[in-house]
Design a protein around this motif. Structure first.
Motif, PDB file in Angstrom:
ATOM      1  N   ASP A   1       0.853  -1.186   0.000  1.00  0.00           N
ATOM      2  CA  ASP A   1       0.000   0.000   0.000  1.00  0.00           C
ATOM      3  C   ASP A   1       0.894   1.244   0.000  1.00  0.00           C
ATOM      4  O   ASP A   1       2.126   1.135  -0.018  1.00  0.00           O
ATOM      5  CB  ASP A   1      -0.967  -0.010   1.191  1.00  0.00           C
ATOM      6  N   GLN A   2       0.257   2.403   0.015  1.00  0.00           N
ATOM      7  CA  GLN A   2       1.019   3.655  -0.070  1.00  0.00           C
ATOM      8  C   GLN A   2       2.062   3.770   1.041  1.00  0.00           C
ATOM      9  O   GLN A   2       3.214   4.126   0.808  1.00  0.00           O
ATOM     10  CB  GLN A   2       0.058   4.838   0.027  1.00  0.00           C
ATOM     11  N   LEU A   3       1.629   3.419   2.270  1.00  0.00           N
ATOM     12  CA  LEU A   3       2.517   3.492   3.422  1.00  0.00           C
ATOM     13  C   LEU A   3       3.761   2.641   3.180  1.00  0.00           C
ATOM     14  O   LEU A   3       4.898   3.089   3.348  1.00  0.00           O
ATOM     15  CB  LEU A   3       1.745   2.954   4.629  1.00  0.00           C
ATOM     16  N   ALA A   4       3.520   1.391   2.751  1.00  0.00           N
ATOM     17  CA  ALA A   4       4.605   0.442   2.539  1.00  0.00           C
ATOM     18  C   ALA A   4       5.523   0.930   1.427  1.00  0.00           C
ATOM     19  O   ALA A   4       6.743   1.002   1.586  1.00  0.00           O
ATOM     20  CB  ALA A   4       4.026  -0.916   2.171  1.00  0.00           C
ATOM     21  N   TYR A   5       4.924   1.320   0.301  1.00  0.00           N
ATOM     22  CA  TYR A   5       5.713   1.661  -0.872  1.00  0.00           C
ATOM     23  C   TYR A   5       6.670   2.812  -0.588  1.00  0.00           C
ATOM     24  O   TYR A   5       7.857   2.744  -0.904  1.00  0.00           O
ATOM     25  CB  TYR A   5       4.783   2.023  -2.029  1.00  0.00           C
ATOM     26  N   TRP A   6       6.175   3.861   0.075  1.00  0.00           N
ATOM     27  CA  TRP A   6       7.029   5.036   0.264  1.00  0.00           C
ATOM     28  C   TRP A   6       8.003   4.862   1.407  1.00  0.00           C
ATOM     29  O   TRP A   6       9.114   5.400   1.370  1.00  0.00           O
ATOM     30  CB  TRP A   6       6.175   6.296   0.384  1.00  0.00           C
ATOM     31  N   ALA A   7       7.602   4.076   2.406  1.00  0.00           N
ATOM     32  CA  ALA A   7       8.576   3.789   3.470  1.00  0.00           C
ATOM     33  C   ALA A   7       9.752   2.994   2.901  1.00  0.00           C
ATOM     34  O   ALA A   7      10.914   3.230   3.253  1.00  0.00           O
ATOM     35  CB  ALA A   7       7.905   3.004   4.591  1.00  0.00           C
ATOM     36  N   ILE A   8       9.474   2.053   1.991  1.00  0.00           N
ATOM     37  CA  ILE A   8      10.542   1.234   1.435  1.00  0.00           C
ATOM     38  C   ILE A   8      11.367   2.037   0.431  1.00  0.00           C
ATOM     39  O   ILE A   8      12.583   1.883   0.336  1.00  0.00           O
ATOM     40  CB  ILE A   8       9.970  -0.041   0.771  1.00  0.00           C
ATOM     41  N   THR A   9      10.696   2.940  -0.316  1.00  0.00           N
ATOM     42  CA  THR A   9      11.463   3.802  -1.225  1.00  0.00           C
ATOM     43  C   THR A   9      12.484   4.610  -0.425  1.00  0.00           C
ATOM     44  O   THR A   9      13.661   4.690  -0.784  1.00  0.00           O
ATOM     45  CB  THR A   9      10.509   4.761  -1.973  1.00  0.00           C
ATOM     46  N   ILE A  10      12.019   5.182   0.697  1.00  0.00           N
ATOM     47  CA  ILE A  10      12.929   5.968   1.533  1.00  0.00           C
ATOM     48  C   ILE A  10      14.026   5.074   2.092  1.00  0.00           C
ATOM     49  O   ILE A  10      15.218   5.416   2.060  1.00  0.00           O
ATOM     50  CB  ILE A  10      12.136   6.661   2.662  1.00  0.00           C
ATOM     51  N   GLY A  11      13.633   3.859   2.580  1.00  0.00           N
ATOM     52  CA  GLY A  11      14.622   2.930   3.142  1.00  0.00           C
ATOM     53  C   GLY A  11      15.683   2.546   2.125  1.00  0.00           C
ATOM     54  O   GLY A  11      16.881   2.541   2.421  1.00  0.00           O
ATOM     55  N   ALA A  12      15.232   2.243   0.894  1.00  0.00           N
ATOM     56  CA  ALA A  12      16.182   1.829  -0.137  1.00  0.00           C
ATOM     57  C   ALA A  12      17.106   2.982  -0.497  1.00  0.00           C
ATOM     58  O   ALA A  12      18.291   2.780  -0.791  1.00  0.00           O
ATOM     59  CB  ALA A  12      15.431   1.345  -1.375  1.00  0.00           C
TER      60      ALA A  12
ATOM     61  N   LEU B   1      -3.829   1.485  -2.473  1.00  0.00           N
ATOM     62  CA  LEU B   1      -2.841   0.760  -3.278  1.00  0.00           C
ATOM     63  C   LEU B   1      -1.641   1.663  -3.582  1.00  0.00           C
ATOM     64  O   LEU B   1      -1.793   2.861  -3.785  1.00  0.00           O
ATOM     65  CB  LEU B   1      -3.494   0.317  -4.597  1.00  0.00           C
ATOM     66  N   ALA B   2      -0.456   1.065  -3.606  1.00  0.00           N
ATOM     67  CA  ALA B   2       0.761   1.829  -3.842  1.00  0.00           C
ATOM     68  C   ALA B   2       0.687   2.597  -5.153  1.00  0.00           C
ATOM     69  O   ALA B   2       0.261   2.063  -6.172  1.00  0.00           O
ATOM     70  CB  ALA B   2       1.954   0.880  -3.871  1.00  0.00           C
ATOM     71  N   ASN B   3       1.074   3.875  -5.115  1.00  0.00           N
ATOM     72  CA  ASN B   3       1.081   4.717  -6.308  1.00  0.00           C
ATOM     73  C   ASN B   3       2.464   5.356  -6.444  1.00  0.00           C
ATOM     74  O   ASN B   3       2.784   6.295  -5.724  1.00  0.00           O
ATOM     75  CB  ASN B   3      -0.001   5.787  -6.173  1.00  0.00           C
ATOM     76  N   PRO B   4       3.275   4.839  -7.384  1.00  0.00           N
ATOM     77  CA  PRO B   4       4.663   5.324  -7.491  1.00  0.00           C
ATOM     78  C   PRO B   4       4.754   6.788  -7.904  1.00  0.00           C
ATOM     79  O   PRO B   4       5.833   7.363  -7.862  1.00  0.00           O
ATOM     80  CB  PRO B   4       5.272   4.416  -8.569  1.00  0.00           C
ATOM     81  N   ALA B   5       3.644   7.417  -8.341  1.00  0.00           N
ATOM     82  CA  ALA B   5       3.741   8.798  -8.820  1.00  0.00           C
ATOM     83  C   ALA B   5       3.457   9.803  -7.710  1.00  0.00           C
ATOM     84  O   ALA B   5       3.882  10.948  -7.798  1.00  0.00           O
ATOM     85  CB  ALA B   5       2.764   9.012  -9.980  1.00  0.00           C
ATOM     86  N   VAL B   6       2.704   9.412  -6.673  1.00  0.00           N
ATOM     87  CA  VAL B   6       2.315  10.362  -5.634  1.00  0.00           C
ATOM     88  C   VAL B   6       2.769   9.841  -4.271  1.00  0.00           C
ATOM     89  O   VAL B   6       2.248   8.851  -3.783  1.00  0.00           O
ATOM     90  CB  VAL B   6       0.783  10.561  -5.620  1.00  0.00           C
TER      91      VAL B   6
END
Lengths: 518, 161
Positions: A177-188, A345-350
């Motif tokens: 989801d959005q939370l997961a996607y952006w937390a992992i983007t930041i982590g990576a 749902l994860a949204n890579p654009a926002v």
């Protein structure tokens, strides 16, 4: 004629008797020593069982005091077992592929029988595990349990701490989801942050450890299907295996290093016990003594009598089971009152705004908001290396086994708590109110910001404070006590600010109700 | 090997290594080396050689009514394209701090994750971002343009329509 009939009847009778006795005999063959009623059978109960014999046969009464350990190690083990069971259950339905992952979590949440409850328990047990692991580490530190001969087990414990955080972090991506996607983007991107330094030096083209780490973690240049399957592999397979192996060594070493740490004069300080209740050695357990006789050096029993010990069965095991039940009860209660989150749902654009990592990483996120490399890699590495060095730099012996033992003691810890909290709040207040170098001198070099930022300044102040304590008390233990306490306080302050006082664009807000509507 | 009685050594002297011990040690070290190098070889597997991400070069059609200083963000892409009298230019909207997507505003760009602010030319004005936003290579004419996310150009580079 009559003889065979008697034979037949006897054989049938024997068969019937055997059938009736089968359950009892099955138990006897499994637990060969019989019921643990005497000291001898109690001993057999422990060393005749592959799972129990990580414990010693007898346990010192000091170990069983509530204030010795507060059961924190067992609680974190219990939380791990709970995540293991619930995690396997979740794997029945979870599909680690971007298009399917979110829907499968939604299915688990809304369709699968008990799915939401199991997922809640999994999430809460993971949180409980992180909390108890941190508290357990603090207990081991404050009672001086890292000292000789337990230095190596302290290092194993740090490995367990890091693996626990790794398990939490990898589990965070799976809902997609959005939370997961952006937390992992930041982590990576934190993994990639050594580029902040290599870029500033202009050597990224030839030497790029940051990019390599990120590529290894994500298997691609964006968080996508490759990253999800990698995180899934780490979460359900690799890290649990590492954790289990480390746990086995950790437990075994507790016993081999002489049991739970206790003061040298523990025997005198314990109240006289009632001999009548648990007489020492109703039957001599010959086996352990033969072993102890040929083993040289420091083991639990060599050179000491069995005084002030009680049989581990039932005293230690029942205490452990009680902690297990309490941990399970806490996880269940939390799961009933609070659902695990699931956003859109994860949204890579926002990006999610604010994009917050799990709470125990928000202290780090607060620091990466000053400098990605220093906050995400530099300072955590300094902390990990510092923790690992503590048992080798503090070789003193006074105060071992006592809470806040050693020079300075509890007054020092109180003072360090005030200093640690005060300094961290002061620096945060300064940054929130007046900004930092880039706001004062626009166009300043990135290297300056990387080296001099609120995180590094705080680390430096804490380090100097600890050096001052070493000189003032003329004791390495005093320095270690102060250092551990101030860093714990800094972690606490940064985490609380990250959790409660940061809103959209990572701005400071007194309350989420002040957040701008959008 | 043979040792003459005369050359009896003190027990403190290092013992010469018998041949069998040498062969045995060599075998163990060879095994260790073989395991080490095969492990290194196996570790190459997780480092992806081909990335599965979509193409970094893509076509866009600029809206006719795009005013100077106004950003056009192609759907699903982390790029902002601008058109003014000097020409067309594209700026990556991936934050140089930790990879969040920055939002074009009237003054420049702002990052929602850790509050970095960027000027209209992509340079950092506030916050933790270590360097300015990347300018990307654009080619084309009229309203049809191709953006290449993998080729950076120096800030200020504009392509004439």
């Amino acid at each position: 004629m009559s003889a065979p009939v008697i034979e037949q009847r006897t054989a049938l009778r024997v068969f019937r008797d055997n059938l009736l006795a089968a359950p009892r005999r099955l138990l006897d063959s499994a637990f060969r020593s019989g019921k643990p009623h005497t000291d001898r059978t109690r001993s057999n109960f422990v060393f005749g069982n592959v799972f129990l014999h990580l414990h010693s046969v007898r346990t010192h009464r000091w170990t069983l005091r509530w204030a010795t350990t507060a059961g924190l190690g067992i609680a974190s083990t219990a939380a791990f077992l709970i995540t293991l069971v619930t995690g396997v259950l979740l794997m029945f339905y979870y599909k680690p592929y971007p298009d399917a992952a979110y829907d499968s979590i939604k299915d688990i949440h809304f369709v699968v029988p008990t799915g939401r409850f199991i997922r809640n328990i999994h999430r809460w047990a993971a949180n409980v595990m992180v909390v108890t692991v941190i508290l357990h580490m603090a207990r081991a530190f404050y009672t001086g349990a890292y000292r000789k001969p337990r230095e190596f087990n302290w290092l194993i414990g740090m490995g367990l701490f890091v693996t626990t955080l790794g398990l939490s972090f990898t589990g965070y991506l799976l809902p997609w989801d959005q939370l997961a996607y952006w937390a992992i983007t930041i982590g990576a991107n934190i993994a990639q942050s050594p580029r902040e330094v290599t870029d500033a030096l202009g050597i990224t083209e030839w030497f790029d450890p940051g990019g390599f780490q990120r590529l290894l973690l994500l298997g691609s240049d964006t968080v996508g299907a490759e990253a999800l399957i990698r995180f899934y592999l780490l979460h359900v397979m690799l890290l649990p295996l590492v954790l289990t192996a480390l746990m086995a060594v950790h437990f075994w070493r507790i016993r081999k290093d002489g049991g739970i740490v206790r003061p040298a004069d523990a025997d005198q300080r314990l109240a006289k016990r009632e001999e009548a209740v648990y007489p020492v050695f109703t039957e001599a357990p010959a086996k352990t003594y033969q072993l102890a006789a040929i083993v040289r050096g420091r083991t639990t029993a060599v050179g000491r009598g069995p005084e002030n010990t009680v049989p581990s069965m039932p005293h230690l095991f029942y205490a452990e089971l009680a902690v297990l039940m309490l941990t399970a009860a806490i996880c269940l209660a939390l799961s009933l009152v609070s659902d695990a989150p699931l956003k859109e749902l994860a949204n890579p654009a926002v990006p999610e705004n604010p994009a917050k990592a799990p709470w125990y990483f928000l202290g780090l996120q607060e620091m990466v908001a000053f400098s990605a490399f220093m906050g995400g890699i530099g300072i955590p590495s300094i902390v990990i290396i510092g923790l690992g060095l503590i048992p080798f730099l503090d070789r003193e012996e006074s105060g071992t086994g006592e809470w806040f033992g050693g020079p300075g003691g509890w007054p020092l810890v109180k003072q360090a708590t005030a200093f640690g909290l005060g300094t961290a709040i002061l620096i945060e207040a300064l940054v929130i109110r007046f900004g930092w170098i880039r706001e004062w001198f626009p166009g300043v070099s990135q290297l300056v910001v990387t080296l001099i930022n609120p995180g590094t300044v705080l680390t430096l102040i804490y380090g100097l404070y600890s050096v001052w304590l070493v000189r003032r008390y003329n004791s390495t233990r005093a320095g270690a006590l102060g250092l551990f306490t101030v860093f714990l306080c800094g972690f606490l302050v940064l985490t609380i600010i990250g959790v409660y006082f940061r809103g959209p664009n990572w701005e400071f807000y007194w309350s989420p109700s002040d957040w701008p509507k959008h | 090997m043979t040792v003459k009685a005369r050359e009896q050594k003190s027990r403190l002297d290092p013992e010469p290594m018998p041949r069998r011990d040498f062969l045995g040690l060599s075998a163990i070290w060879a095994m260790g080396a073989a395991l080490f190098f095969s492990l290194l070889g196996m570790l190459r597997l997780p480092k992806a050689a081909v990335l599965s991400s979509p193409s970094k070069k893509f076509r866009i059609t600029l809206p006719k009514a795009l005013a100077a200083g106004e950003a056009y963000v192609p759907p699903g892409r982390a790029v902002a394209v601008f058109r003014d009298d000097a020409g067309v230019h594209a700026i990556s909207t991936t934050c140089t701090h930790l990879g969040c997507i920055v939002k074009p505003t009237t003054e420049g760009f702002e990052c929602p994750c850790h509050g970095s602010l960027f000027a209209a030319d992509g340079s950092v004005t506030r916050g933790p971002a270590p360097r300015s936003l990347d300018w990307l290579k654009v080619q084309g004419s009229g309203d049809a343009w191709i953006v290449d996310e993998e080729s950076r150009v120096p800030p200020g580079t504009r392509e004439q329509a």
